[in-house]
Design an enzyme around this catalytic site. Sequence first.
Site, PDB file in Angstrom:
ATOM      1  N   GLY A 241       0.817  -1.215   0.000  1.00  0.00           N
ATOM      2  CA  GLY A 241       0.000   0.000   0.000  1.00  0.00           C
ATOM      3  C   GLY A 241       0.846   1.259   0.000  1.00  0.00           C
ATOM      4  CG  ASP A 242       3.302   2.142   3.244  1.00  0.00           C
ATOM      5  OD1 ASP A 242       2.861   3.176   3.753  1.00  0.00           O
ATOM      6  OD2 ASP A 242       3.244   1.035   3.805  1.00  0.00           O
TER       7      ASP A 242
END
Length: 434
Positions: A241-242
């Site tokens: 996600g990052d």
Amino acid sequence: MRPRLVVVGDSLLDVDITGAVSRVCPDAPVPVVDVAGETDRAGGAALAATLAAGDGASVRLVTAIADDADGDRLRAALAGVDVVAGVAASTPVKARVRCAGQSLLRLDRGGDGPPARATDEMLDAVRDADAVLVSDYGRGLAACERLRAVLAEVDVPVVWDPHPRGPEPVPGITLATPNLAEATAFAGTGDPEAARLLRDRWRASAVAVTTGARGALLDRGNGVEPVPAAAVDAADTCGAGDRFAAAAADALMRGADTYAAVEAAVAAASRFLAEGGLSASRPEPTPEALIAAVRARGGTVVATGGCFDLVHAGHARTLAAARALGDCLIVCLNSDESVRRLKGPRRPIMGEADRAALLRALACVDAVVVFGEDDPRRVLARLRPDIWVKGGDYDPDDLPEADLVRGWGGRVVTTPLLPGRSTTRLAGALAEAG
């Protein structure tokens, strides 16, 4: 001057404790992990910043870091990243116990106390950004009213990666990037309608709901558009996600439209997982952690040192012989400045980064420590090896570090040189060959 991406949010310290499992605990049905190493890694917003910097982007991290021992470890993990930091009450730490590429257990600590507040310096850094990524990890920084006011006013792309425990994005952002679970929690529905509902509620230009292996669902106001992902077999999706949010923010900063930015972000997240995710980017254990792990198993720590300028067969033989004396080998490597003082202004032939990389590539070398002094006594006092090995026709008693090593019960061993092999001889042969 290159455009600058500012990553704003809560930073954590991630700790990876790695080892092997070969037996079950006799007093409980749980695996016993023989720890081989412990490594620190930047987490939370700090992870997003390091991932973006790894892509070559000019990145500044705006965050809060506590003045505690774990905060010092986090700062060390952020070496090389431009950081503007306020003061947090305590450092949140997530320690993962891992074996064979799998997480067995996570231990959380810290992060207590009131949420951090943005300082004037932090707000100025946000105002100077060419794009902003808000990486919210639910620790309170994204709820700071002064920071939110600045984020609502900046006239640059703003990507908001929300957290279920955090506040909603400020109105008018360019792109929000919740995952499916987060979108479901915020919108109360898990179907594609969540992207539209959140875009309207947050008054965002676009919302991309990430859906794992299926890619993302993007709503820009003209219906939901699927952005498919390449098929990837990934056991550990931590950090994806990052990786997605950082890639989307970087693409928007470079002028991409929203669909192209989300497409680039999906591709970046897929590539990240295909290459092993965080497992592939985890730093090697520090020499201190390696030594602690070896000693915990009752093993023997061996160290050797030198310039190792143009590694040759003589070096390889000395290193292999040293490693055979114990359970790990740490090479203490003279820095470039140290080599120049010892060998003259035309040395080293190879810089310390290349020399260290070449040594680390050898199977018999477990870690490399670069030191800047003319002799290794200072670094040896830090490492305290059980055996110190020198290659050459030395009398161990003539070595300046011998008494130091023997002072903690260590041994000094010398190994004979391989005749006809030397860096000076090799350098001369190379010069003649042109």
